[in-house]
Design a protein around this motif. Structure first.
Motif, PDB file in Angstrom:
ATOM      1  N   GLN A 118      15.289  36.902  84.507  1.00 37.21           N
ATOM      2  CA  GLN A 118      15.923  35.852  85.305  1.00 37.21           C
ATOM      3  C   GLN A 118      16.128  34.566  84.514  1.00 37.21           C
ATOM      4  O   GLN A 118      17.153  33.917  84.635  1.00 37.21           O
ATOM      5  CB  GLN A 118      15.093  35.569  86.558  1.00 37.21           C
ATOM      6  CG  GLN A 118      15.729  36.147  87.790  1.00 37.21           C
ATOM      7  CD  GLN A 118      14.721  36.402  88.892  1.00 37.21           C
ATOM      8  OE1 GLN A 118      13.544  36.041  88.786  1.00 37.21           O
ATOM      9  NE2 GLN A 118      15.180  37.020  89.955  1.00 37.21           N
ATOM     10  N   VAL A 119      15.157  34.194  83.698  1.00 37.00           N
ATOM     11  CA  VAL A 119      15.289  32.950  82.936  1.00 37.00           C
ATOM     12  C   VAL A 119      15.728  33.210  81.494  1.00 37.00           C
ATOM     13  O   VAL A 119      15.791  32.280  80.693  1.00 37.00           O
ATOM     14  CB  VAL A 119      13.970  32.150  82.937  1.00 37.00           C
ATOM     15  CG1 VAL A 119      13.641  31.700  84.332  1.00 37.00           C
ATOM     16  CG2 VAL A 119      12.835  32.957  82.356  1.00 37.00           C
ATOM     17  N   LEU A 120      16.057  34.484  81.189  1.00 39.29           N
ATOM     18  CA  LEU A 120      16.525  34.875  79.852  1.00 39.29           C
ATOM     19  C   LEU A 120      15.570  34.428  78.747  1.00 39.29           C
ATOM     20  O   LEU A 120      15.977  33.820  77.766  1.00 39.29           O
ATOM     21  CB  LEU A 120      17.931  34.315  79.600  1.00 39.29           C
ATOM     22  CG  LEU A 120      19.023  34.968  80.419  1.00 39.29           C
ATOM     23  CD1 LEU A 120      20.353  34.286  80.165  1.00 39.29           C
ATOM     24  CD2 LEU A 120      19.127  36.435  80.064  1.00 39.29           C
ATOM     25  N   ASP A 121      14.292  34.721  78.947  1.00 40.16           N
ATOM     26  CA  ASP A 121      13.298  34.400  77.942  1.00 40.16           C
ATOM     27  C   ASP A 121      13.276  35.542  76.916  1.00 40.16           C
ATOM     28  O   ASP A 121      12.563  36.537  77.074  1.00 40.16           O
ATOM     29  CB  ASP A 121      11.923  34.248  78.615  1.00 40.16           C
ATOM     30  CG  ASP A 121      10.936  33.574  77.695  1.00 40.16           C
ATOM     31  OD1 ASP A 121      11.035  33.777  76.476  1.00 40.16           O
ATOM     32  OD2 ASP A 121      10.068  32.849  78.206  1.00 40.16           O
ATOM     33  N   ILE A 122      14.098  35.410  75.865  1.00 36.42           N
ATOM     34  CA  ILE A 122      14.336  36.519  74.930  1.00 36.42           C
ATOM     35  C   ILE A 122      13.039  37.071  74.301  1.00 36.42           C
ATOM     36  O   ILE A 122      12.829  38.294  74.325  1.00 36.42           O
ATOM     37  CB  ILE A 122      15.342  36.117  73.827  1.00 36.42           C
ATOM     38  CG1 ILE A 122      16.687  35.747  74.456  1.00 36.42           C
ATOM     39  CG2 ILE A 122      15.501  37.209  72.784  1.00 36.42           C
ATOM     40  CD1 ILE A 122      17.543  36.898  74.881  1.00 36.42           C
ATOM     41  N   PRO A 123      12.142  36.238  73.752  1.00 37.38           N
ATOM     42  CA  PRO A 123      10.922  36.819  73.152  1.00 37.38           C
ATOM     43  C   PRO A 123      10.094  37.623  74.157  1.00 37.38           C
ATOM     44  O   PRO A 123       9.560  38.686  73.817  1.00 37.38           O
ATOM     45  CB  PRO A 123      10.131  35.586  72.671  1.00 37.38           C
ATOM     46  CG  PRO A 123      11.143  34.520  72.533  1.00 37.38           C
ATOM     47  CD  PRO A 123      12.184  34.786  73.563  1.00 37.38           C
ATOM     48  N   MET A 124      10.028  37.138  75.413  1.00 37.68           N
ATOM     49  CA  MET A 124       9.297  37.867  76.446  1.00 37.68           C
ATOM     50  C   MET A 124       9.978  39.213  76.731  1.00 37.68           C
ATOM     51  O   MET A 124       9.308  40.241  76.888  1.00 37.68           O
ATOM     52  CB  MET A 124       9.262  37.067  77.759  1.00 37.68           C
ATOM     53  CG  MET A 124       8.353  35.869  77.773  1.00 37.68           C
ATOM     54  SD  MET A 124       6.621  36.277  77.589  1.00 37.68           S
ATOM     55  CE  MET A 124       6.366  37.258  79.012  1.00 37.68           C
ATOM     56  N   ILE A 125      11.327  39.191  76.844  1.00 34.69           N
ATOM     57  CA  ILE A 125      12.061  40.423  77.149  1.00 34.69           C
ATOM     58  C   ILE A 125      11.862  41.436  76.024  1.00 34.69           C
ATOM     59  O   ILE A 125      11.552  42.610  76.276  1.00 34.69           O
ATOM     60  CB  ILE A 125      13.566  40.131  77.356  1.00 34.69           C
ATOM     61  CG1 ILE A 125      13.757  39.217  78.565  1.00 34.69           C
ATOM     62  CG2 ILE A 125      14.349  41.419  77.543  1.00 34.69           C
ATOM     63  CD1 ILE A 125      15.173  38.724  78.744  1.00 34.69           C
ATOM     64  N   GLU A 126      11.995  40.972  74.777  1.00 34.19           N
ATOM     65  CA  GLU A 126      11.818  41.885  73.641  1.00 34.19           C
ATOM     66  C   GLU A 126      10.437  42.535  73.683  1.00 34.19           C
ATOM     67  O   GLU A 126      10.304  43.744  73.501  1.00 34.19           O
ATOM     68  CB  GLU A 126      11.998  41.116  72.325  1.00 34.19           C
ATOM     69  CG  GLU A 126      13.446  40.788  72.011  1.00 34.19           C
ATOM     70  CD  GLU A 126      13.605  39.890  70.783  1.00 34.19           C
ATOM     71  OE1 GLU A 126      14.707  39.860  70.230  1.00 34.19           O
ATOM     72  OE2 GLU A 126      12.614  39.221  70.387  1.00 34.19           O
ATOM     73  N   ALA A 127       9.417  41.727  73.951  1.00 32.89           N
ATOM     74  CA  ALA A 127       8.049  42.248  73.959  1.00 32.89           C
ATOM     75  C   ALA A 127       7.844  43.258  75.088  1.00 32.89           C
ATOM     76  O   ALA A 127       7.274  44.331  74.872  1.00 32.89           O
ATOM     77  CB  ALA A 127       7.053  41.101  74.084  1.00 32.89           C
TER      78      ALA A 127
END
Lengths: 316, 286
Positions: free
Chosen positions: A277-286
């Motif tokens: 939802q907030v496009l937190d890329i490092p979180m999504i990748e992990a």
């Protein structure tokens, strides 16, 4: 000799797949048109905010260099820091992963009897009305999307028979009783979804085994029906069951994404949804990498188990 | 074909196929009719008292904004079906193409395709879908084309693996060898020999995947990453009406039963089709 070589080969493919996933996850962010900073900020990006985010993500360095930095970090359990909260990703993940492990563990314990008992009943009472009845029920349950099943369970046990809470909020200070109340609905939903898939296959496997010659032989020797079923038929459907269970573990890691959301359970799955939802890329990748890792390891264990259990391979 | 032939075909087909077909025809009719006419407009406010329950005028009640849920379910039918079918079709076509060509060419290309497909499959369904949606960014969020692409993309590696395995069974047979010796081009062998001989497998696969597609579309809608309001996609409706589920559960039960019964129909159809074509199918496989 062959067994250990098979297993080493299988471990090697698993590692290769995991490494490929890490490249896919990283490259996906790179390949798409427009740079990451622009896509995160969307239409209301200003040149200043773009420049700041680009600097933060180190976007001016070459992609290969950034991949290597990221990958080296991942190997040490360091996934970078989250864009939104600025805390290390691994630190945020840790608590959530523990919660999800507890939820999945409970779901898994419920899953085993939920899968075994109906399948055994069906195999023993083959083509009787109870067999057809269970088949119809499993078909309907199988066709009900997990979030819908969760919602129907919620309507039943929260509204019509008010015994359980609508949301499964737990904190570090929650008591055991609060945990039980919070886990019941999400765990039952996950267990039913997994069990339904397993029951249908387990029934067919059991029937196939029951029709085989050595079961006939055991019956002719005068062995009791229960002994034939539990001592001979069930262990012989173990290998296919291992595979089903590995597939189900793969489902479980995706299923928690939506089920945790339904019950507002603070786990790994709802973390992924929040990050998207907030496009937190490092979180999504992990989170994506972690969920693929679970799937890959589950399948690895199932395959290794199948290799070890296979009597033809074990002998040589 | 004349009517009696159709009738005898119908009588000889498995019960699951017959029941599944009836449910699917029902939903197709509802989709067409619902797109043309509904008792109230799908976005019409004040169709009734907000959060009122079941009545003859409003079989599925009224949502918190005063919209008639029954009309919204009717109108949403064609949206759910179109998104699911378009995504599945695209995924099966691309996946089958990659799988067949990869099996035919073989060698290192086949190896690479296989490894990549394996890697994509190891990312759970919904997680992969969310990854794509995150990467598409906020500007494309809620675009129907994005939803179709997501469904297609999630299915492609799975279909590729399936099509490849089916093609490998065919490739060693004589007629393919003869076609190659005749000097037919690679494309012609794939198109004229491999495709027709894997159609059965691909049909069952299409049917199986189409059965899960409404659930995937619904899941995305439920999480708020699907079609945007006020379009009444069923998953989105379930999540909207869930906020006040304690006050009026029927507004969730209505679209929920619609979604479940559509998928029951698709799954029964798949099971029957697989039986006719002599193939095993694992319903519910993700």
């Amino acid at each position: 000799m062959t067994v250990s070589r098979l297993i080493i080969g299988r471990v090697f493919t698993a590692l290769l797949t995991l490494w490929l996933v890490s490249i896919i996850v990283f490259a996906a962010v790179e390949v798409l048109p427009g740079d990451v900073a622009g896509r995160i900020l969307g239409r209301n990006a200003t040149p200043e905010s773009l420049a700041a985010l680009r600097l933060k993500l180190n976007l001016d360095a070459p992609a290969i260099e950034r991949y290597w930095d990221w990958f080296r970090g991942v190997l040490h359990g360091d996934f970078g820091s989250a864009l939104t909260s600025k805390r290390p990703v691994s630190q945020i993940l840790a608590d959530r992963v523990v919660n999800t492990l507890i939820l999945s563990g409970v779901a898994f314990l419920l899953y085993i009897p939920l899968a075994l008992i109906p399948a055994l009943i069906q195999a023993v009472r083959r083509d009787r009305s109870i067999d057809h009845g269970i088949s119809i029920v499993t078909l309907i349950l199988l066709s009900t999307p997990d979030f819908l099943l969760a919602t129907f369970l919620l309507i039943t046990f929260v509204i019509f028979i008010p015994v359980l809470p609508a949301v499964s909020v737990v904190t570090a200070t929650s008591s055991f009783e609060q945990w039980v109340m919070a886990l019941t609905l999400p765990a039952v939903t996950l267990a039913v979804v997994m069990a339904v898939y397993a029951v249908r296959m387990l029934r067919d496997n059991l029937i196939e085994v029951l029709d085989s010659d050595y079961i006939r032989m055991a019956e002719l020797k005068g062995m009791s029906a229960r002994r034939v079923l539990l001592r001979h038929a069930l262990p012989n459907s173990l290998i296919p069951t291992l595979n089903i269970t590995a597939l189900n573990l793969g489902y479980l890691i995706g299923g928690v994404v939506i089920i945790e959301r339904v019950f507002a359970f603070p786990g790994f799955g709802s973390l992924l949804v929040d990050s998207v939802q907030v496009l937190d890329i490092p979180m999504i990748e992990a989170t994506v990498l972690l969920s693929a890792a679970v799937y890959i390891v589950a399948n690895l264990f199932a395959d290794v188990g199948a290799i070890l259990l296979n009597p033809r391979l074990r002998k040589s | 074909m004349n009517l009696t032939l159709w009738f005898s075909l119908w009588q000889r087909s498995p019960q699951s196929l017959r029941l599944g077909s009836i449910i699917l025809v029902f939903w197709l009719v509802v989709a067409v009719l619902g797109a043309l006419w509904t008792p109230y407009g799908y976005a019409q406010l004040g169709a009734g008292l907000p959060l009122s329950g079941v009545s003859w005028d409003h079989p599925f009640g009224i949502d918190q904004l005063g919209r008639d849920v029954f009309s919204r379910v009717l109108y949403g039918t064609h949206i759910v079906i179109l998104l699911a079918l378009a995504g599945t079709t695209l995924g099966v076509v691309i996946g089958a193409l990659i799988g067949l060509v990869s099996a035919y060419i073989g060698g290192w290309l086949d190896e690479v395709v296989q490894r990549l497909a394996e890697a994509f499959i190891s990312i759970p369904f919904l997680v992969l879908a969310l990854l794509i949606i995150a990467l598409a960014g906020p500007d494309l969020s809620g675009d129907p084309i994005l939803i179709v692409m997501v469904v297609a993309f999630v299915y492609t590696p799975r279909i590729t693996r399936m099509a490849r395995a089916a093609a490998l069974d065919v490739i060693t047979r004589d007629f393919v060898t003869i076609a190659k010796l005749r000097g037919e081009s690679a494309w012609s062998v794939v198109w004229r020999e491999l495709l027709p001989n894997t159609t059965g497998t691909l049909l069952v696969e299409f049917s199986l995947r189409a059965g899960y597609a409404p659930a995937l579309v619904g899941s995305l809608g439920f999480l708020g990453f699907g079609i945007k309001p006020p379009i009444p996609e069923w998953g989105l409706m379930i999540s909207e009406n869930r906020q006040l589920i304690l006050a009026q559960p029927i507004t969730v039960i209505g679209p929920g039963l619609a979604l479940a019964s559509l998928i029951v129909g698709l799954n029964m159809f798949t099971e029957g089709l697989a039986r006719i074509l002599g193939r095993t199918v694992k319903l519910g496989e993700q």
